[in-house]
Design a protein around this motif. Structure first.
Motif, PDB file in Angstrom:
ATOM      1  N   MET A 174      11.449 -22.531 -20.004  1.00 11.38           N
ATOM      2  CA  MET A 174      12.498 -22.720 -19.027  1.00 11.38           C
ATOM      3  C   MET A 174      13.180 -21.373 -18.764  1.00 11.38           C
ATOM      4  O   MET A 174      13.482 -20.636 -19.691  1.00 11.38           O
ATOM      5  CB  MET A 174      13.532 -23.734 -19.553  1.00 11.38           C
ATOM      6  CG  MET A 174      14.701 -23.889 -18.628  1.00 11.38           C
ATOM      7  SD  MET A 174      15.929 -25.053 -19.214  1.00 11.38           S
ATOM      8  CE  MET A 174      15.226 -26.548 -18.597  1.00 11.38           C
ATOM      9  N   GLU A 175      13.434 -21.073 -17.493  1.00  8.04           N
ATOM     10  CA  GLU A 175      14.109 -19.835 -17.098  1.00  8.04           C
ATOM     11  C   GLU A 175      15.597 -19.908 -17.362  1.00  8.04           C
ATOM     12  O   GLU A 175      16.211 -20.954 -17.195  1.00  8.04           O
ATOM     13  CB  GLU A 175      13.910 -19.599 -15.597  1.00  8.04           C
ATOM     14  CG  GLU A 175      12.822 -18.628 -15.273  1.00  8.04           C
ATOM     15  CD  GLU A 175      12.809 -18.322 -13.797  1.00  8.04           C
ATOM     16  OE1 GLU A 175      13.728 -17.636 -13.323  1.00  8.04           O
ATOM     17  OE2 GLU A 175      11.863 -18.786 -13.145  1.00  8.04           O
ATOM     18  N   HIS A 176      16.176 -18.789 -17.760  1.00  3.58           N
ATOM     19  CA  HIS A 176      17.618 -18.701 -17.911  1.00  3.58           C
ATOM     20  C   HIS A 176      18.232 -18.441 -16.545  1.00  3.58           C
ATOM     21  O   HIS A 176      17.663 -17.714 -15.732  1.00  3.58           O
ATOM     22  CB  HIS A 176      17.994 -17.566 -18.853  1.00  3.58           C
ATOM     23  CG  HIS A 176      17.542 -17.796 -20.254  1.00  3.58           C
ATOM     24  ND1 HIS A 176      18.300 -17.472 -21.335  1.00  3.58           N
ATOM     25  CD2 HIS A 176      16.396 -18.328 -20.760  1.00  3.58           C
ATOM     26  CE1 HIS A 176      17.657 -17.781 -22.445  1.00  3.58           C
ATOM     27  NE2 HIS A 176      16.490 -18.298 -22.114  1.00  3.58           N
ATOM     28  N   VAL A 177      19.399 -19.018 -16.277  1.00  3.91           N
ATOM     29  CA  VAL A 177      20.065 -18.873 -14.983  1.00  3.91           C
ATOM     30  C   VAL A 177      21.533 -18.547 -15.213  1.00  3.91           C
ATOM     31  O   VAL A 177      22.193 -19.186 -16.031  1.00  3.91           O
ATOM     32  CB  VAL A 177      19.942 -20.171 -14.143  1.00  3.91           C
ATOM     33  CG1 VAL A 177      20.699 -20.041 -12.831  1.00  3.91           C
ATOM     34  CG2 VAL A 177      18.482 -20.509 -13.897  1.00  3.91           C
ATOM     35  N   ASN A 178      22.030 -17.565 -14.499  1.00  3.85           N
ATOM     36  CA  ASN A 178      23.448 -17.208 -14.539  1.00  3.85           C
ATOM     37  C   ASN A 178      23.899 -17.071 -13.097  1.00  3.85           C
ATOM     38  O   ASN A 178      23.879 -15.983 -12.520  1.00  3.85           O
ATOM     39  CB  ASN A 178      23.661 -15.906 -15.320  1.00  3.85           C
ATOM     40  CG  ASN A 178      25.127 -15.537 -15.453  1.00  3.85           C
ATOM     41  OD1 ASN A 178      25.998 -16.145 -14.841  1.00  3.85           O
ATOM     42  ND2 ASN A 178      25.393 -14.516 -16.245  1.00  3.85           N
ATOM     43  N   GLU A 179      24.292 -18.184 -12.480  1.00  2.00           N
ATOM     44  CA  GLU A 179      24.736 -18.215 -11.093  1.00  2.00           C
ATOM     45  C   GLU A 179      26.067 -18.935 -11.022  1.00  2.00           C
ATOM     46  O   GLU A 179      26.207 -20.032 -11.560  1.00  2.00           O
ATOM     47  CB  GLU A 179      23.724 -18.926 -10.204  1.00  2.00           C
ATOM     48  CG  GLU A 179      22.395 -18.225 -10.120  1.00  2.00           C
ATOM     49  CD  GLU A 179      21.381 -18.980  -9.278  1.00  2.00           C
ATOM     50  OE1 GLU A 179      20.308 -18.414  -9.052  1.00  2.00           O
ATOM     51  OE2 GLU A 179      21.643 -20.128  -8.865  1.00  2.00           O
ATOM     52  N   ILE A 180      27.005 -18.313 -10.347  1.00  2.00           N
ATOM     53  CA  ILE A 180      28.348 -18.875 -10.199  1.00  2.00           C
ATOM     54  C   ILE A 180      28.651 -18.992  -8.720  1.00  2.00           C
ATOM     55  O   ILE A 180      28.378 -18.051  -7.953  1.00  2.00           O
ATOM     56  CB  ILE A 180      29.408 -17.946 -10.850  1.00  2.00           C
ATOM     57  CG1 ILE A 180      29.158 -17.756 -12.330  1.00  2.00           C
ATOM     58  CG2 ILE A 180      30.820 -18.415 -10.555  1.00  2.00           C
ATOM     59  CD1 ILE A 180      29.515 -18.930 -13.183  1.00  2.00           C
ATOM     60  N   VAL A 181      29.236 -20.113  -8.311  1.00  2.00           N
ATOM     61  CA  VAL A 181      29.789 -20.276  -6.971  1.00  2.00           C
ATOM     62  C   VAL A 181      31.212 -20.767  -7.148  1.00  2.00           C
ATOM     63  O   VAL A 181      31.454 -21.780  -7.810  1.00  2.00           O
ATOM     64  CB  VAL A 181      28.989 -21.287  -6.119  1.00  2.00           C
ATOM     65  CG1 VAL A 181      29.647 -21.462  -4.756  1.00  2.00           C
ATOM     66  CG2 VAL A 181      27.546 -20.852  -5.966  1.00  2.00           C
TER      67      VAL A 181
END
Length: 114
Positions: A1-8
């Motif tokens: 699984m890919e790591h994700v660091n996204e904020i909105v």
């Protein structure tokens, strides 16, 4: 699984953006967004004030047009910065903005002329 660091984030600008000069004369724009909670359990839990920054000169041009109270959408990544201070190690969390858009500018109150 890919790591994700996204904020909105969508929130209200808590004050005028600040400008800091970095070594080499680059600048960083710093601002804070007030983000309201939809289902807060108490008035103390009703908002978060979130620090945002950008090092991107193109985005900084946009940030320069913002004023206190503007509603802004920010897209970026959560960062945890560390440094040493005279009192010991320090750290803070902030959102490093990759993009941001002015969504709404509230009407400004006219100042009364005497």
């Amino acid at each position: 699984m890919e790591h994700v660091n996204e904020i909105v984030l969508v929130g209200r600008l808590s004050g005028e953006p600040e400008w800091r000069t970095l070594p080499g004369d680059d600048q960083v724009a710093v601002w804070r967004l007030i983000v309201e909670h939809r289902d807060a359990r108490s008035p103390q839990d009703a908002i978060d004030t979130i620090r945002c920054v950008t090092y991107d000169a193109k985005l900084q041009t946009t940030v320069r047009t913002w004023t206190h109270g503007d509603v802004i959408e920010v897209r970026g990544a959560l960062r945890h910065r560390f440094w040493r201070s005279p009192t010991g190690p320090r750290g803070l969390y902030e959102v490093e903005a990759a993009g941001a858009t002015l969504l709404f500018r509230p009407p400004r109150k006219e100042k009364a002329v005497s």
